[in-house]
Design a protein around this motif. Sequence first.
Motif, PDB file in Angstrom:
ATOM      1  N   VAL A 225       0.781  -1.128   0.023  1.00  0.00           N
ATOM      2  CA  VAL A 225       0.044   0.003   0.045  1.00  0.00           C
ATOM      3  C   VAL A 225       0.926   1.364   0.078  1.00  0.00           C
ATOM      4  N   ALA A 226       2.013   1.230   0.937  1.00  0.00           N
ATOM      5  CA  ALA A 226       2.738   2.341   0.860  1.00  0.00           C
ATOM      6  C   ALA A 226       3.697   2.550  -0.585  1.00  0.00           C
ATOM      7  N   LEU A 227       3.772   1.599  -1.068  1.00  0.00           N
ATOM      8  CA  LEU A 227       4.511   1.526  -2.388  1.00  0.00           C
ATOM      9  C   LEU A 227       3.931   2.335  -3.200  1.00  0.00           C
ATOM     10  N   VAL A 228       2.612   1.860  -3.409  1.00  0.00           N
ATOM     11  CA  VAL A 228       1.558   2.375  -4.472  1.00  0.00           C
ATOM     12  C   VAL A 228       1.538   4.083  -4.326  1.00  0.00           C
ATOM     13  N   ILE A 229       1.767   4.355  -3.101  1.00  0.00           N
ATOM     14  CA  ILE A 229       1.762   6.026  -2.970  1.00  0.00           C
ATOM     15  C   ILE A 229       3.102   6.402  -3.497  1.00  0.00           C
ATOM     16  N   PHE A 230       4.130   5.843  -3.299  1.00  0.00           N
ATOM     17  CA  PHE A 230       5.546   6.506  -3.729  1.00  0.00           C
ATOM     18  C   PHE A 230       5.790   6.093  -4.847  1.00  0.00           C
ATOM     19  N   ALA A 231       5.082   5.317  -5.726  1.00  0.00           N
ATOM     20  CA  ALA A 231       5.297   4.886  -7.057  1.00  0.00           C
ATOM     21  C   ALA A 231       4.249   5.724  -7.773  1.00  0.00           C
ATOM     22  N   ALA A 232       3.617   6.710  -7.102  1.00  0.00           N
ATOM     23  CA  ALA A 232       2.584   7.714  -7.773  1.00  0.00           C
ATOM     24  C   ALA A 232       1.628   7.189  -8.478  1.00  0.00           C
ATOM     25  N   TRP A 233       1.020   5.857  -8.105  1.00  0.00           N
ATOM     26  CA  TRP A 233      -0.057   5.289  -9.026  1.00  0.00           C
ATOM     27  C   TRP A 233       0.524   4.752 -10.161  1.00  0.00           C
ATOM     28  N   ARG A 234       1.574   4.685 -10.524  1.00  0.00           N
ATOM     29  CA  ARG A 234       2.061   4.234 -11.794  1.00  0.00           C
ATOM     30  C   ARG A 234       2.516   2.645 -11.619  1.00  0.00           C
ATOM     31  N   VAL A 239       6.531  -1.593 -10.074  1.00  0.00           N
ATOM     32  CA  VAL A 239       7.541  -2.554 -10.460  1.00  0.00           C
ATOM     33  C   VAL A 239       8.957  -2.524  -9.676  1.00  0.00           C
ATOM     34  N   ALA A 240       9.486  -1.129 -10.027  1.00  0.00           N
ATOM     35  CA  ALA A 240      10.814  -0.704  -9.437  1.00  0.00           C
ATOM     36  C   ALA A 240      10.591  -0.734  -8.276  1.00  0.00           C
ATOM     37  N   GLY A 241       9.732  -0.239  -7.416  1.00  0.00           N
ATOM     38  CA  GLY A 241       9.471  -0.120  -5.958  1.00  0.00           C
ATOM     39  C   GLY A 241       9.634  -1.654  -5.323  1.00  0.00           C
ATOM     40  N   SER A 242       8.871  -2.449  -6.143  1.00  0.00           N
ATOM     41  CA  SER A 242       8.842  -3.650  -5.513  1.00  0.00           C
ATOM     42  C   SER A 242      10.297  -4.501  -5.525  1.00  0.00           C
ATOM     43  N   TYR A 243      10.867  -4.386  -6.514  1.00  0.00           N
ATOM     44  CA  TYR A 243      12.265  -4.918  -6.521  1.00  0.00           C
ATOM     45  C   TYR A 243      13.178  -4.035  -5.563  1.00  0.00           C
ATOM     46  N   LEU A 244      12.921  -2.673  -5.188  1.00  0.00           N
ATOM     47  CA  LEU A 244      13.681  -2.281  -4.259  1.00  0.00           C
ATOM     48  C   LEU A 244      13.531  -2.657  -2.818  1.00  0.00           C
ATOM     49  N   PHE A 245      12.236  -2.954  -2.572  1.00  0.00           N
ATOM     50  CA  PHE A 245      11.930  -3.471  -1.323  1.00  0.00           C
ATOM     51  C   PHE A 245      12.346  -4.762  -1.169  1.00  0.00           C
ATOM     52  N   GLY A 246      12.318  -5.524  -2.215  1.00  0.00           N
ATOM     53  CA  GLY A 246      12.959  -7.139  -2.160  1.00  0.00           C
ATOM     54  C   GLY A 246      14.270  -7.146  -1.982  1.00  0.00           C
ATOM     55  N   ALA A 247      14.929  -6.173  -2.550  1.00  0.00           N
ATOM     56  CA  ALA A 247      16.420  -6.188  -2.419  1.00  0.00           C
ATOM     57  C   ALA A 247      16.811  -5.637  -1.270  1.00  0.00           C
ATOM     58  N   ALA A 248      15.949  -4.729  -0.480  1.00  0.00           N
ATOM     59  CA  ALA A 248      16.357  -4.497   0.897  1.00  0.00           C
ATOM     60  C   ALA A 248      16.263  -5.585   1.867  1.00  0.00           C
ATOM     61  N   VAL A 273      12.521   1.374   6.920  1.00  0.00           N
ATOM     62  CA  VAL A 273      13.328   2.865   6.744  1.00  0.00           C
ATOM     63  C   VAL A 273      13.186   3.264   5.523  1.00  0.00           C
ATOM     64  N   ILE A 274      13.489   2.620   4.448  1.00  0.00           N
ATOM     65  CA  ILE A 274      13.730   3.124   3.161  1.00  0.00           C
ATOM     66  C   ILE A 274      12.180   3.694   2.563  1.00  0.00           C
ATOM     67  N   THR A 275      10.993   2.658   2.923  1.00  0.00           N
ATOM     68  CA  THR A 275       9.643   3.232   2.864  1.00  0.00           C
ATOM     69  C   THR A 275       9.425   4.494   3.373  1.00  0.00           C
ATOM     70  N   LEU A 276       9.860   4.542   4.870  1.00  0.00           N
ATOM     71  CA  LEU A 276       9.603   5.879   5.451  1.00  0.00           C
ATOM     72  C   LEU A 276      10.063   6.967   4.853  1.00  0.00           C
ATOM     73  N   VAL A 277      11.577   6.806   4.654  1.00  0.00           N
ATOM     74  CA  VAL A 277      12.241   8.026   4.104  1.00  0.00           C
ATOM     75  C   VAL A 277      11.676   8.607   2.720  1.00  0.00           C
ATOM     76  N   ILE A 278      11.290   7.561   1.857  1.00  0.00           N
ATOM     77  CA  ILE A 278      10.842   7.785   0.468  1.00  0.00           C
ATOM     78  C   ILE A 278       9.482   8.692   0.620  1.00  0.00           C
ATOM     79  N   LEU A 279       8.779   7.985   1.520  1.00  0.00           N
ATOM     80  CA  LEU A 279       7.244   8.583   1.902  1.00  0.00           C
ATOM     81  C   LEU A 279       7.521  10.177   2.407  1.00  0.00           C
ATOM     82  N   ALA A 280       8.479  10.334   3.218  1.00  0.00           N
ATOM     83  CA  ALA A 280       8.522  11.626   3.994  1.00  0.00           C
ATOM     84  C   ALA A 280       9.079  12.500   2.800  1.00  0.00           C
TER      85      ALA A 280
END
Lengths: 300, 378
Positions: A225-234, A239-248, A273-280
């Motif tokens: 859910v957080a990822l959708v927001i920082f991916a700006a609904w695109r 895809v990029a965000g999911s892989y970023l999180f998976g890599a983390a 932390v990554i998620t929070l930082v990006i959202l902030a």
Amino acid sequence: MLIVDVLTGGVRGGTAIMFAALGETLAERAGVVNLGTEGCMLVGALGGYAVAAETGNPWLGLLAGALAGALLGLVHAVAVVWRRADQFATGLTLMFLGLGLTSLFGAAYVGKAAPGFDPVPLPVLGDIPVIGEILFRHDPVTYLTFVAAPLLWFALNRTKAGLLVRTAGERADVLHVHGYSPGLIRTVAVTAGAALAGLGGAQLSTAYAHAWFEGMTAGRGFIAVALVIFAAWRPLWVVAGSYLFGAALAVAPALQARGQSLNQFALDALPFVITLVILAVLGRRTLRAAPEELRRVFAR
Amino acid sequence: MRKIITGAALAVLATACSANTAGTATPASGGTVVPGKGSTAVGFIFVGPKDDYGYNQAAYQGSQEVAKAFPNLKVITAENVPEDDNAARVMNSMIAKGAKIVFATSYGHLDAALKVAAEHPDVVVVQQGNLITGSAPPNAGTFFGTVYEPVYLAGIAAGRATKTGKLGYVYAFPISQTIDNIDAFELGARSVNPSVKTYAVNTSSWCDPAKQAEAAANLLKQGVDVITQHQDCTATVIKATEAAGAMTVGYHADASAIAPKGWLTGSQWNWGPLYSDIVRTALGGTFTGSKYNGNFRVGYKTGDNPFVQSPYGPLVDDKTRRLIEAAKDTLKSGSPFAGPVRDQEGKVRIPDGTTPDYETIEKIDYFVEGVVGSLPKS
């Protein structure tokens, strides 16, 4: 190489999140937030594993996972769209419902064997150095996302159905004028989105972990859910965000398997932390990209 | 949340029974109290569900074997008993139902067990896995197997079987029991293959299948070809290992069914005989002063280790089996941690010629030479 292993792990572990995040993108583009995504993933994980165990066919399991997710999503849609219930409260309730239902009915499947999906390297593509290893030596369900993400992008941006979904999310009134029911469109979008979350859960249990355990999604639904927001609904940014999180998530085991000394607890917290930082950092900028109808939900 | 609900339910239960327990707390006559004697029931409390395919299931099965061995005794069991005062309440309610022998089977149940023992001098309270500091009350004790001994033997099988010289260990938390296991595994492997290394990866969870999957994938990528683990749920790591054509050493249960090709051996619980012997001792009125009236640790030295070796898989050759049998004989008078034992820096931690006792071994807080990786820092 560490970076290759981390990226490979990112694809391996990011796939379940991607399914859920693509589903949530669909729902939110239609103007509905589903905080119950975590619950939809859980019922999908159990449904997928249980049906694979009972039928001996993991593909049927995958289907069952999607159906289980869709059912829970339909409950959300009915409550939120037709009964005008609060989206956040309903979503959270749905998460707990999914958690409760799966721990109740899942006990019988803890430790039970079930057929699943093993990695199948793709011919030719799998032999490409580095890229082949990172992308093309996974289980078949992972390959499905390679199709699903562009497909969702195409459907949303280039088809009439996509236009209707986007209009439901931006200017629901316009739909009324043209004789469409925004409620119906939202119901379909939320249910289909939840089906994708269920598919993600089923990928987790039948292809990634090859096991069911209560609460095994461990917050991946919320990350989606957080990822959708920082991916700006695109979809493609999802895809990029999911892989970023998976890599983390993959950094800690990749380092440890090399005997690297590290602060375990900091690494475990890294994805969040990554998620929070990006959202902030993105802050209100993301809100500008939000579907109009959704902005009303967020900016209350 | 489940804990809160259980807690509330237990509180109600305890209130309902408290009138009864008050009466049984003091011995009927002023004479000598023989704890456990004449008991009509035995109580068992478990911290988790009885079907977790791991620690709690094994303890539950042990309780059912007691039921079989003593048909006249009522066996009362309680699952999901938290490691706090609720445990004392549950034990009291069992005592109210006639149990004068109570097993508290989780590490964290010790405080409650000692409290119940103090309140009921006529009841034998034994705790599984923890240590009583100082001298034990006449009606209490702790017991456990030497978990690391069969793990050491399995290490021999792993050290013999590996082709890459790299073994993998997926563990949850750096508690002493786990550190002992990882060390013993490497020591066993080294005893037959001096250059072998054990790569330790932790998951910070007793059961997080997704993290286990990632841990196994990375170990396999590093060339590890035998993987073992200390996790409550074990299927994920075993399936990933088998799918990659690597070998498995099990833990908690015989999982050879899901690793028909790569299964080597493993360690699993068999509590029945030990539970039954404790019950027999207590019923006979000879608990006080017996070996169970203290911190009882059983290994190959003392007889029936409740932690036994799992059956061998097809890859374990005759020579390996003979080596393991020989090592088992050595353990009857020795220890996997017989000196010299060096830590990762090469420093001698247990000097040559020294055989540490169980308590020393249970306090080991370092990885031995040959283990790759470091304990998680906070």
